[in-house]
Scaffold this motif. Sequence first.
Motif, PDB file in Angstrom:
ATOM      1  N   THR A  26      -3.731 -46.468   0.436  1.00 56.20           N
ATOM      2  CA  THR A  26      -2.990 -46.168   1.668  1.00 56.20           C
ATOM      3  C   THR A  26      -2.141 -44.895   1.528  1.00 56.20           C
ATOM      4  N   PHE A  27      -2.231 -44.218   0.388  1.00 60.28           N
ATOM      5  CA  PHE A  27      -1.510 -42.947   0.188  1.00 60.28           C
ATOM      6  C   PHE A  27      -1.780 -41.967   1.336  1.00 60.28           C
ATOM      7  N   ARG A  28      -0.705 -41.376   1.857  1.00 66.51           N
ATOM      8  CA  ARG A  28      -0.840 -40.317   2.864  1.00 66.51           C
ATOM      9  C   ARG A  28       0.258 -39.283   2.651  1.00 66.51           C
ATOM     10  N   ASN A  29      -0.033 -38.044   2.976  1.00 62.12           N
ATOM     11  CA  ASN A  29       1.003 -37.011   2.988  1.00 62.12           C
ATOM     12  C   ASN A  29       1.509 -36.823   4.411  1.00 62.12           C
ATOM     13  N   SER A  30       2.823 -36.774   4.571  1.00 61.95           N
ATOM     14  CA  SER A  30       3.391 -36.453   5.880  1.00 61.95           C
ATOM     15  C   SER A  30       3.199 -34.956   6.146  1.00 61.95           C
ATOM     16  N   GLU A  31       3.498 -34.540   7.359  1.00 60.50           N
ATOM     17  CA  GLU A  31       3.481 -33.112   7.695  1.00 60.50           C
ATOM     18  C   GLU A  31       4.340 -32.315   6.723  1.00 60.50           C
ATOM     19  N   TRP A  32       5.497 -32.892   6.398  1.00 60.47           N
ATOM     20  CA  TRP A  32       6.438 -32.240   5.481  1.00 60.47           C
ATOM     21  C   TRP A  32       5.799 -32.033   4.110  1.00 60.47           C
ATOM     22  N   ALA A  33       5.126 -33.095   3.617  1.00 60.43           N
ATOM     23  CA  ALA A  33       4.507 -33.008   2.291  1.00 60.43           C
ATOM     24  C   ALA A  33       3.347 -32.017   2.298  1.00 60.43           C
ATOM     25  N   ILE A  34       2.627 -31.937   3.413  1.00 61.08           N
ATOM     26  CA  ILE A  34       1.517 -30.972   3.486  1.00 61.08           C
ATOM     27  C   ILE A  34       2.070 -29.546   3.439  1.00 61.08           C
ATOM     28  N   ARG A  35       3.117 -29.329   4.209  1.00 57.79           N
ATOM     29  CA  ARG A  35       3.667 -27.963   4.276  1.00 57.79           C
ATOM     30  C   ARG A  35       4.219 -27.489   2.933  1.00 57.79           C
ATOM     31  N   VAL A  51       9.850 -30.614 -23.941  1.00 53.08           N
ATOM     32  CA  VAL A  51       9.279 -31.628 -23.070  1.00 53.08           C
ATOM     33  C   VAL A  51       8.428 -30.948 -22.009  1.00 53.08           C
ATOM     34  N   PHE A  52       7.300 -31.592 -21.721  1.00 55.69           N
ATOM     35  CA  PHE A  52       6.288 -31.034 -20.834  1.00 55.69           C
ATOM     36  C   PHE A  52       6.034 -32.035 -19.710  1.00 55.69           C
ATOM     37  N   PRO A  53       6.830 -31.974 -18.632  1.00 56.13           N
ATOM     38  CA  PRO A  53       6.546 -32.829 -17.475  1.00 56.13           C
ATOM     39  C   PRO A  53       5.352 -32.270 -16.694  1.00 56.13           C
ATOM     40  N   ILE A  54       4.463 -33.161 -16.305  1.00 55.14           N
ATOM     41  CA  ILE A  54       3.252 -32.769 -15.573  1.00 55.14           C
ATOM     42  C   ILE A  54       3.289 -33.538 -14.257  1.00 55.14           C
ATOM     43  N   ARG A  55       3.664 -32.875 -13.202  1.00 54.94           N
ATOM     44  CA  ARG A  55       3.845 -33.563 -11.925  1.00 54.94           C
ATOM     45  C   ARG A  55       2.603 -33.365 -11.058  1.00 54.94           C
ATOM     46  N   CYS A  56       2.009 -34.472 -10.637  1.00 56.22           N
ATOM     47  CA  CYS A  56       0.740 -34.422  -9.900  1.00 56.22           C
ATOM     48  C   CYS A  56       0.971 -34.496  -8.392  1.00 56.22           C
ATOM     49  N   TYR A  57       0.384 -33.571  -7.646  1.00 49.19           N
ATOM     50  CA  TYR A  57       0.406 -33.592  -6.172  1.00 49.19           C
ATOM     51  C   TYR A  57      -1.033 -33.685  -5.682  1.00 49.19           C
ATOM     52  N   LEU A  58      -1.265 -34.603  -4.753  1.00 53.88           N
ATOM     53  CA  LEU A  58      -2.614 -34.795  -4.210  1.00 53.88           C
ATOM     54  C   LEU A  58      -2.633 -34.419  -2.734  1.00 53.88           C
ATOM     55  N   ILE A  59      -3.734 -33.792  -2.304  1.00 57.27           N
ATOM     56  CA  ILE A  59      -3.880 -33.520  -0.867  1.00 57.27           C
ATOM     57  C   ILE A  59      -5.352 -33.679  -0.479  1.00 57.27           C
ATOM     58  N   ALA A  60      -5.604 -34.425   0.597  1.00 58.80           N
ATOM     59  CA  ALA A  60      -6.975 -34.594   1.096  1.00 58.80           C
ATOM     60  C   ALA A  60      -7.437 -33.270   1.696  1.00 58.80           C
ATOM     61  N   LEU A  61      -8.739 -32.984   1.548  1.00 54.98           N
ATOM     62  CA  LEU A  61      -9.251 -31.718   2.093  1.00 54.98           C
ATOM     63  C   LEU A  61      -8.979 -31.616   3.588  1.00 54.98           C
ATOM     64  N   GLU A  62      -9.075 -32.752   4.308  1.00 51.85           N
ATOM     65  CA  GLU A  62      -8.870 -32.667   5.769  1.00 51.85           C
ATOM     66  C   GLU A  62      -7.428 -32.266   6.102  1.00 51.85           C
ATOM     67  N   ASP A  63      -6.482 -32.562   5.223  1.00 51.72           N
ATOM     68  CA  ASP A  63      -5.103 -32.110   5.435  1.00 51.72           C
ATOM     69  C   ASP A  63      -4.928 -30.657   4.986  1.00 51.72           C
ATOM     70  N   LEU A  64      -5.591 -30.341   3.891  1.00 53.19           N
ATOM     71  CA  LEU A  64      -5.469 -28.966   3.359  1.00 53.19           C
ATOM     72  C   LEU A  64      -5.968 -27.923   4.362  1.00 53.19           C
TER      73      LEU A  64
END
Length: 343
Positions: free
Chosen positions: A15-24, A279-292
């Motif tokens: 059910t993960f989704r990006n809001s408009e804010w997260a896409i921008r 320390v090496f933090p690796i922060r993952c961001y996901l975006i669906a192609l239809e949002d990209l």
Amino acid sequence: MTIQFNDETFRDDYTFRNSEWAIRRFPFPFHEDSYMYSVNMERHRGGPEGSVYEKRFDVDEHYISEMRDRAQVLADDPLRCQSLPHMTLAGWDLLELIMVSKSEDYPDLFELHRDGATWRWVNKPLGIDDTFTFMDESSLPYGPMEYITRQTQGDFAVLDQRENNLWMDAGMVTTQADWSLDFDIGMNFFEWHAPVPMAHEMGVFKRALKFLLNVQQGSPARRLNWTMTVNPLLDTSPENYHKWGIQKTMLTPENVGRKQHLRVELQTFFRLPRSNALVFPIRCYLIALEDLVTVPKWGRRLHRVIRDLPEELATYKGFIDNRPMILDYLSQYDDGQTTSPGI
Ligand code: HEM
């Protein structure tokens, strides 16, 4: 701004989704129409307001759900978090760095009250209010690294520095792009990078290591890395390949826009004060192609990058079989316009 936290999943029903804010604010990683490995590192000295670079440890709408997913991964497989005995001091350094940074950067969400060695940590989104003794492991429910990284988005590799090299001697790794902490624990910089194609011959790792050995306290650095993931899965580990590998075969021309995600890692590097560990933090961001593709210059550029990516890289990143389908989809969003360098 106040963050509205999503209640979402990164497995099963996705059910993960990006809001408009997260896409921008998505960290689109390509500054030109092609991509090749390079020593793409710069100082991590903040960034535009609202961007993922602004704070030392970005907190976004996925925070609570990501922490829930991490707890589930750890319950199934405790070896995703490991710390060799000599790394406990680095764990305390990391706990301090994160608590100080988050309480300063997000005072409405996190509070740190220090009275000598007695520390009170308040994490409002996760409903935590703990008082403990700094440097006394028995006063926390987990070791210091595990305690704080159960409350911080992104994976963490904690590297000991000795013999002019970095050694992966501790980490919390539950959202990785197909590598294993349990396999890499105790390895050095060149050993854990051994599977990466082309970059060794290009001298990328020699130069990158030289840079990292010289990262100073208070002057963190950062870089972006990327890959492709089918479904918004955080845990694409080799340990669970039998669960997610098969999902790559379920992509169709109808669902590719929704299921195929660009996965971007914001990687940062901080020197720790007492242990001199890195320390090496690796922060993952996901975006669906239809949002990209709602950002036209991103859709256009991603099409060209994926189209022209050397076969070795598309194979290593695991999307060589799906590349034609991804390109068919993205080509609809490439109008052939010339683009200028920059994001
Ligand atoms: C891939 C760890 C710093 C460049 C990887 C992998 C790991 C890793 C575990 C996956 C290897 C595999 O296939 O098993 C780390 C750690 C670092 C670090 C812990 C911090 C000390 C860097 C730096 C660079 C770099 C500074 C700079 C150029 C790469 C590249 C890949 C890679 C190009 C291949 C990624 C891809 O194509 O998706 N790294 N790395 N790494 N690393 Fe690093």
